[in-house]
Design a protein around this motif. Sequence first.
Motif, PDB file in Angstrom:
ATOM      1  N   THR A 178       0.833  -1.201   0.000  1.00 28.55           N
ATOM      2  CA  THR A 178       0.000   0.000   0.000  1.00 28.55           C
ATOM      3  C   THR A 178       0.869   1.253   0.000  1.00 28.55           C
ATOM      4  O   THR A 178       0.585   2.210  -0.728  1.00 28.55           O
ATOM      5  N   ASP A 179       1.926   1.238   0.791  1.00 23.93           N
ATOM      6  CA  ASP A 179       2.836   2.384   0.814  1.00 23.93           C
ATOM      7  C   ASP A 179       3.498   2.597  -0.545  1.00 23.93           C
ATOM      8  O   ASP A 179       3.607   3.728  -1.024  1.00 23.93           O
ATOM      9  N   PHE A 180       3.943   1.500  -1.167  1.00 25.22           N
ATOM     10  CA  PHE A 180       4.538   1.624  -2.498  1.00 25.22           C
ATOM     11  C   PHE A 180       3.532   2.178  -3.500  1.00 25.22           C
ATOM     12  O   PHE A 180       3.873   2.986  -4.368  1.00 25.22           O
ATOM     13  N   SER A 181       2.287   1.763  -3.387  1.00 24.87           N
ATOM     14  CA  SER A 181       1.245   2.249  -4.286  1.00 24.87           C
ATOM     15  C   SER A 181       1.027   3.742  -4.092  1.00 24.87           C
ATOM     16  O   SER A 181       0.921   4.498  -5.068  1.00 24.87           O
ATOM     17  N   LEU A 182       0.959   4.190  -2.845  1.00 24.14           N
ATOM     18  CA  LEU A 182       0.769   5.621  -2.571  1.00 24.14           C
ATOM     19  C   LEU A 182       1.950   6.446  -3.058  1.00 24.14           C
ATOM     20  O   LEU A 182       1.780   7.518  -3.641  1.00 24.14           O
ATOM     21  N   ILE A 183       3.158   5.950  -2.823  1.00 32.11           N
ATOM     22  CA  ILE A 183       4.346   6.670  -3.287  1.00 32.11           C
ATOM     23  C   ILE A 183       4.362   6.746  -4.809  1.00 32.11           C
ATOM     24  O   ILE A 183       4.663   7.788  -5.390  1.00 32.11           O
ATOM     25  N   GLY A 184       4.007   5.643  -5.468  1.00 34.56           N
ATOM     26  CA  GLY A 184       3.960   5.634  -6.930  1.00 34.56           C
ATOM     27  C   GLY A 184       2.934   6.615  -7.471  1.00 34.56           C
ATOM     28  O   GLY A 184       3.203   7.347  -8.427  1.00 34.56           O
ATOM     29  N   CYS A 185       1.748   6.652  -6.858  1.00 32.91           N
ATOM     30  CA  CYS A 185       0.716   7.596  -7.301  1.00 32.91           C
ATOM     31  C   CYS A 185       1.165   9.034  -7.080  1.00 32.91           C
ATOM     32  O   CYS A 185       0.906   9.911  -7.918  1.00 32.91           O
ATOM     33  N   ASP A 186       1.812   9.296  -5.953  1.00 33.01           N
ATOM     34  CA  ASP A 186       2.294  10.640  -5.666  1.00 33.01           C
ATOM     35  C   ASP A 186       3.354  11.066  -6.679  1.00 33.01           C
ATOM     36  O   ASP A 186       3.327  12.192  -7.196  1.00 33.01           O
TER      37      ASP A 186
END
Length: 105
Positions: free
Chosen positions: A55-63
């Motif tokens: 989930t953290d990787f997904s949020l960082i990628g979206c950001d």
Amino acid sequence: MHDIDIEEKKAAIGGMKDGVPVPERARDDGQEAIKHLCTLLSLILTISQVHKLLTDFSLIGCDLLSHSLSKAASSLAPSPDHVDESAPNDQFITISVSQFIHHFP
């Protein structure tokens, strides 16, 4: 006296005979690899910390994606100096199909 070919024994243990993989050994190795991948996947899917990490990787990628897209959009936007006057309101130009075709050869 009985001669034993050491290289042949080593190759047979490793699943090779005359430098070619033995089909049974290759099939067994493939099944074992699939079993290990299933175990690894089940561990990944059942550990809650892995879910948090993904989930953290997904949020960082979206950001990162949104930041880079906003920078790209601002660099592609025309500057106020290059923007022409807007078209007059309630004025439309009508042309026939033949005029349109002749205008764009």
